[in-house]
Design a protein around this motif. Sequence first.
Motif, PDB file in Angstrom:
ATOM      1  N   ALA A 195       9.763   6.989  -8.203  1.00  0.00           N
ATOM      2  CA  ALA A 195       8.855   7.965  -8.820  1.00  0.00           C
ATOM      3  C   ALA A 195       9.639   9.105  -9.465  1.00  0.00           C
ATOM      4  O   ALA A 195       9.326   9.539 -10.588  1.00  0.00           O
ATOM      5  N   VAL A 196      10.674   9.589  -8.780  1.00  0.00           N
ATOM      6  CA  VAL A 196      11.501  10.663  -9.339  1.00  0.00           C
ATOM      7  C   VAL A 196      12.202  10.198 -10.612  1.00  0.00           C
ATOM      8  O   VAL A 196      12.240  10.911 -11.627  1.00  0.00           O
ATOM      9  N   GLU A 247       1.754   2.986 -15.848  1.00  0.00           N
ATOM     10  CA  GLU A 247       0.640   2.334 -15.165  1.00  0.00           C
ATOM     11  C   GLU A 247       1.213   1.277 -14.244  1.00  0.00           C
ATOM     12  O   GLU A 247       2.279   0.720 -14.508  1.00  0.00           O
ATOM     13  N   TRP A 248       0.499   0.975 -13.160  1.00  0.00           N
ATOM     14  CA  TRP A 248       0.983  -0.023 -12.219  1.00  0.00           C
ATOM     15  C   TRP A 248      -0.192  -0.798 -11.661  1.00  0.00           C
ATOM     16  O   TRP A 248      -1.308  -0.295 -11.554  1.00  0.00           O
ATOM     17  N   GLU A 295       0.820  -1.206   0.000  1.00  0.00           N
ATOM     18  CA  GLU A 295       0.000   0.000   0.000  1.00  0.00           C
ATOM     19  C   GLU A 295       0.856   1.260   0.000  1.00  0.00           C
ATOM     20  O   GLU A 295       0.470   2.276  -0.597  1.00  0.00           O
ATOM     21  N   ALA A 296       2.031   1.188   0.623  1.00  0.00           N
ATOM     22  CA  ALA A 296       2.936   2.347   0.619  1.00  0.00           C
ATOM     23  C   ALA A 296       3.442   2.632  -0.783  1.00  0.00           C
ATOM     24  O   ALA A 296       3.457   3.784  -1.234  1.00  0.00           O
ATOM     25  N   LEU A 321       3.192   5.967  -5.702  1.00  0.00           N
ATOM     26  CA  LEU A 321       3.066   6.031  -7.152  1.00  0.00           C
ATOM     27  C   LEU A 321       1.819   6.813  -7.553  1.00  0.00           C
ATOM     28  O   LEU A 321       1.850   7.612  -8.503  1.00  0.00           O
ATOM     29  N   ASP A 322       0.712   6.599  -6.836  1.00  0.00           N
ATOM     30  CA  ASP A 322      -0.517   7.348  -7.115  1.00  0.00           C
ATOM     31  C   ASP A 322      -0.281   8.846  -6.937  1.00  0.00           C
ATOM     32  O   ASP A 322      -0.676   9.663  -7.783  1.00  0.00           O
ATOM     33  N   GLU A 323       0.365   9.184  -5.829  1.00  0.00           N
ATOM     34  CA  GLU A 323       0.572  10.593  -5.495  1.00  0.00           C
ATOM     35  C   GLU A 323       1.555  11.270  -6.445  1.00  0.00           C
ATOM     36  O   GLU A 323       1.342  12.412  -6.875  1.00  0.00           O
TER      37      GLU A 323
END
Length: 426
Positions: free
Chosen positions: A410-411, A339-340, A322-323, A328-330
């Motif tokens: 993400a970066v 996409e994930w 969930e983390a 990734l969502d944020e």
Amino acid sequence: MKPYKEMSKEELEGLVGDLENEYQSYVDMHLSLNMARGKPGSEQLDLSRPMLDTVNSTSDLIAEDGTDARNYGCLDGLYEARKLMGDMMDSKPEDVIIYGNSSLNIMYDQISRSYVFGVMGNTPWKDLEKVKWLCPVPGYDRHFGITEFFGIEMINIPMNEDGPDMDAVEKFVGDPAVKGIWCVPKYSNPGGVVYSDEVISRFAHLKPAAKDFRIYWDNAYCIHHLYDEITIPDILEECKKAGHPDMVYKFASTSKITFPGAGLSALATSPANKADILNQMKHQTIGHDKLNQLRHVRFFGDFAHMKEHMKKHAEIIRPKFEAVESILDEQLGGLGVGEWTKPKGGYFISFTGLDGTAKTIVHKMKEAGVVMTGAGATYPYHADPHDSNIRIAPTLPPLDEIKQAAAIFAVVVKLVSAKKLLEAMN
């Protein structure tokens, strides 16, 4: 922030400059993080430590049928071990063979036996001009490694949200050179796909041209639920009802249930297949580790207790999944750079980025101190035709390290994607 593909060249250039600075700040931290393999973390392994005390110097080492577990015998394993693993695999104990700690080892052995001796009287594969294999992609790198090692030609089968593209499967099994297919039917590696009832029914009703075609049904994550339990039809029973009882081998292990280095593995199949396998196995071994079989049986007692044990695993690893998903969502949501998956079980998250970015992302993650599974590993021959898929393994590191690694990821995805789009503009 608007999607990257809607940005001007000037906007992307400014974004790249900011992201380069942020990325360098991570590189300067000299981190050492690992999201490469789907290993249980130490906290998970500790759940099974009491199992080591179930068989000791003062224990009764006699099985239910009177077998002395210290001695030779029981080629297919102790009955109570076959019952436990059979319940986990939706199979009858009489259809099960217990092996050592690795189901991958069983799969290798089955390919090897088929190659050298053939399957139930059919021509050994080594004597054939060509042997082919169907590989749902993205898929499990170690599956592909086995078939590649034996020189078997691998054919990519696209994965849909409910399982492999069955139109493609049904087409290719018409070729007598096609001898099998790799399947992870529940929480597939890496996408977390659960095969639908329709897909499983179509598997059971396949009409392969090769008499020795076998479905290699790997139940690697069959009880590894992150949330509510999900059930699927039993492929062995479905094949039997469809009139093809010998078409499937089912595999499973306790590798991510107890100890990966000291678990149990099992194969379940039809009586005819089992007899064929045991007739070859008897020249290989007199029996596998029965003391370890006793440990597992006495630790769990029955399958109901094994399922309770798995809920403890889920409590440990669910926050890690969930983390990653939350970060990734944020950080990437709405940017159009990837996409994930958000799996309901299993051990992996599958990320698909822009075409031509996966190798660069993994390389830059390594430079920033984060090791990931190599780009292309989820495809046969490590050849991802789009260079876009990356497998994320959140289970091994502690939660704080997972969050840090996901933030760096993400970066890197944003940086590499922006540069890719800029290249296309030049």
